[in-house]
Design an enzyme around this catalytic site. Structure first.
Site, PDB file in Angstrom:
ATOM      1  N   ILE A   1     -50.733 -33.608-130.490  1.00  0.00           N
ATOM      2  CA  ILE A   1     -50.239 -34.639-131.409  1.00  0.00           C
ATOM      3  C   ILE A   1     -51.283 -35.761-131.461  1.00  0.00           C
ATOM      4  O   ILE A   1     -51.785 -36.185-130.423  1.00  0.00           O
ATOM      5  CB  ILE A   1     -48.892 -35.210-130.879  1.00  0.00           C
TER       6      ILE A   1
ATOM      7  N   MET B   1     -47.545 -25.727-130.327  1.00  0.00           N
ATOM      8  CA  MET B   1     -48.835 -25.430-129.700  1.00  0.00           C
ATOM      9  C   MET B   1     -49.993 -26.252-130.287  1.00  0.00           C
ATOM     10  O   MET B   1     -51.095 -25.733-130.469  1.00  0.00           O
ATOM     11  CB  MET B   1     -49.143 -23.930-129.816  1.00  0.00           C
ATOM     12  N   ARG B   2     -49.724 -27.511-130.589  1.00  0.00           N
ATOM     13  CA  ARG B   2     -50.791 -28.365-131.115  1.00  0.00           C
ATOM     14  C   ARG B   2     -50.751 -29.728-130.437  1.00  0.00           C
ATOM     15  O   ARG B   2     -49.676 -30.203-130.054  1.00  0.00           O
ATOM     16  CB  ARG B   2     -50.618 -28.581-132.618  1.00  0.00           C
TER      17      ARG B   2
ATOM     18  N   ASN C   1     -41.934 -33.852-124.676  1.00  0.00           N
ATOM     19  CA  ASN C   1     -42.445 -32.477-124.566  1.00  0.00           C
ATOM     20  C   ASN C   1     -41.924 -31.820-123.294  1.00  0.00           C
ATOM     21  O   ASN C   1     -41.606 -32.496-122.320  1.00  0.00           O
ATOM     22  CB  ASN C   1     -43.980 -32.505-124.523  1.00  0.00           C
TER      23      ASN C   1
ATOM     24  N   GLY D   1     -38.872 -19.967-129.643  1.00  0.00           N
ATOM     25  CA  GLY D   1     -37.772 -20.888-129.899  1.00  0.00           C
ATOM     26  C   GLY D   1     -36.602 -20.766-128.938  1.00  0.00           C
ATOM     27  O   GLY D   1     -35.482 -21.137-129.284  1.00  0.00           O
ATOM     28  N   SER D   2     -36.841 -20.278-127.708  1.00  0.00           N
ATOM     29  CA  SER D   2     -35.702 -20.199-126.790  1.00  0.00           C
ATOM     30  C   SER D   2     -35.253 -21.607-126.370  1.00  0.00           C
ATOM     31  O   SER D   2     -34.054 -21.870-126.270  1.00  0.00           O
ATOM     32  CB  SER D   2     -36.021 -19.330-125.572  1.00  0.00           C
ATOM     33  N   ASN D   3     -36.188 -22.511-126.185  1.00  0.00           N
ATOM     34  CA  ASN D   3     -35.781 -23.884-125.864  1.00  0.00           C
ATOM     35  C   ASN D   3     -35.058 -24.525-127.041  1.00  0.00           C
ATOM     36  O   ASN D   3     -34.086 -25.256-126.855  1.00  0.00           O
ATOM     37  CB  ASN D   3     -36.996 -24.724-125.447  1.00  0.00           C
TER      38      ASN D   3
ATOM     39  N   HIS E   1     -43.170 -28.954-120.495  1.00  0.00           N
ATOM     40  CA  HIS E   1     -44.367 -28.230-120.061  1.00  0.00           C
ATOM     41  C   HIS E   1     -44.016 -27.346-118.865  1.00  0.00           C
ATOM     42  O   HIS E   1     -43.370 -27.812-117.918  1.00  0.00           O
ATOM     43  CB  HIS E   1     -45.471 -29.220-119.684  1.00  0.00           C
TER      44      HIS E   1
HETATM   45  C1  GRF Z   1     -42.124 -23.064-123.054  1.00  0.00           C
HETATM   46  O1  GRF Z   1     -42.540 -22.425-121.867  1.00  0.00           O
HETATM   47  C2  GRF Z   1     -42.546 -24.511-123.048  1.00  0.00           C
HETATM   48  O2  GRF Z   1     -42.573 -25.078-121.788  1.00  0.00           O
HETATM   49  C3  GRF Z   1     -43.944 -24.426-123.601  1.00  0.00           C
HETATM   50  O3  GRF Z   1     -43.881 -23.425-124.592  1.00  0.00           O
HETATM   51  C4  GRF Z   1     -42.855 -22.493-124.263  1.00  0.00           C
HETATM   52  C5  GRF Z   1     -41.970 -22.353-125.460  1.00  0.00           C
HETATM   53  O4  GRF Z   1     -41.049 -21.296-125.346  1.00  0.00           O
HETATM   54  N1  GRF Z   1     -44.369 -25.715-124.083  1.00  0.00           N
HETATM   55  P1  GRF Z   1     -39.915 -21.110-126.443  1.00  0.00           P
HETATM   56  O5  GRF Z   1     -40.599 -20.978-127.805  1.00  0.00           O
HETATM   57  O6  GRF Z   1     -39.025 -22.307-126.386  1.00  0.00           O
HETATM   58  O7  GRF Z   1     -39.202 -19.849-126.082  1.00  0.00           O
END
Ligand code: GRF
Length: 192
Positions: free
Chosen positions: A93, A90-91, A107, A12-14, A109
């Protein structure tokens, strides 16, 4: 005001970088709910600490993917969600969600799509020995990481760099690029 749901499965860093971005708040972005398919994911605590409701739901509890997504659609309707932001969800859609949110699911990536799609984008680029990789923000369609690209940023892979160093560099770019791109989309919508 734009009501969003963030979907995430992991760290969940993003999620954090979007949730804590003041410019996004000022532009009217409201994170109404976190949808998470892993009950032990670290992102759940990050949402709770910020007072963001969490909806935890696992495909294994449903007879098929469509039913699983239908329950998510019903939950999102409660919050009148406009846009879905995937942040490490991680799924794949499927059409159940896509038909409700056409071109409204975004999304991030960790590679320069169409190169290195799938769940190991960073490692695949590293092992392929390319000298440049990057980050892509794109709309979701029915394929795996194939939807229309919104923005990309390239990142060099240095000759003596470790995979861990590259990962950290890519995450740093992600944390800046995702909020920036969302802000641009919000501002463009206002201009329409
Ligand atoms: C990120 O590298 C994103 O690009 C990918 O999954 C990772 C998620 O990282 N889809 P976080 O959970 O947001 O730290």
């Amino acid at each position: 005001m734009v009501k969003v749901a963030i979907f995430a499965s992991g760290t969940g860093s993003n999620f954090e970088f979007i949730a804590d971005n003041q410019a996004l708040k000022d532009a009217g972005l409201e994170i109404e709910v976190l949808v998470c398919d892993r009950p032990k994911a670290a992102v759940i605590k990050k949402a709770q600490r910020r007072g963001i409701p969490t909806f935890i739901i696992q495909p294994k509890d449903f007879e098929n993917r469509s039913h699983y997504e239908q329950v998510i659609v019903t939950e999102l309707a409660r919050y009148q969600i406009d846009t879905i932001l995937l942040a490490g969800y991680m799924r794949v859609i499927t059409s159940t969600l896509l038909s409700e949110y056409p071109m409204e699911i975004i999304n991030i990536h960790p590679a320069l799509l169409p190169l290195f799609p799938g769940i190991h984008g960073i490692e695949d680029a590293y092992k392929a020995g390319v000298s440049v990789t990057g980050v892509t923000i794109h709309y979701i369609d029915e394929g795996v990481d194939t939807g229309p690209i919104i923005a990309q940023q390239s990142i060099p892979i240095l000759p003596d760099e470790t995979l861990e160093q590259l990962e950290s560099k890519i995450h740093d770019v992600e944390h800046q690029l995702y909020p920036k791109v969302i802000l641009n989309l919000l501002n463009n919508e206002k201009g329409d």
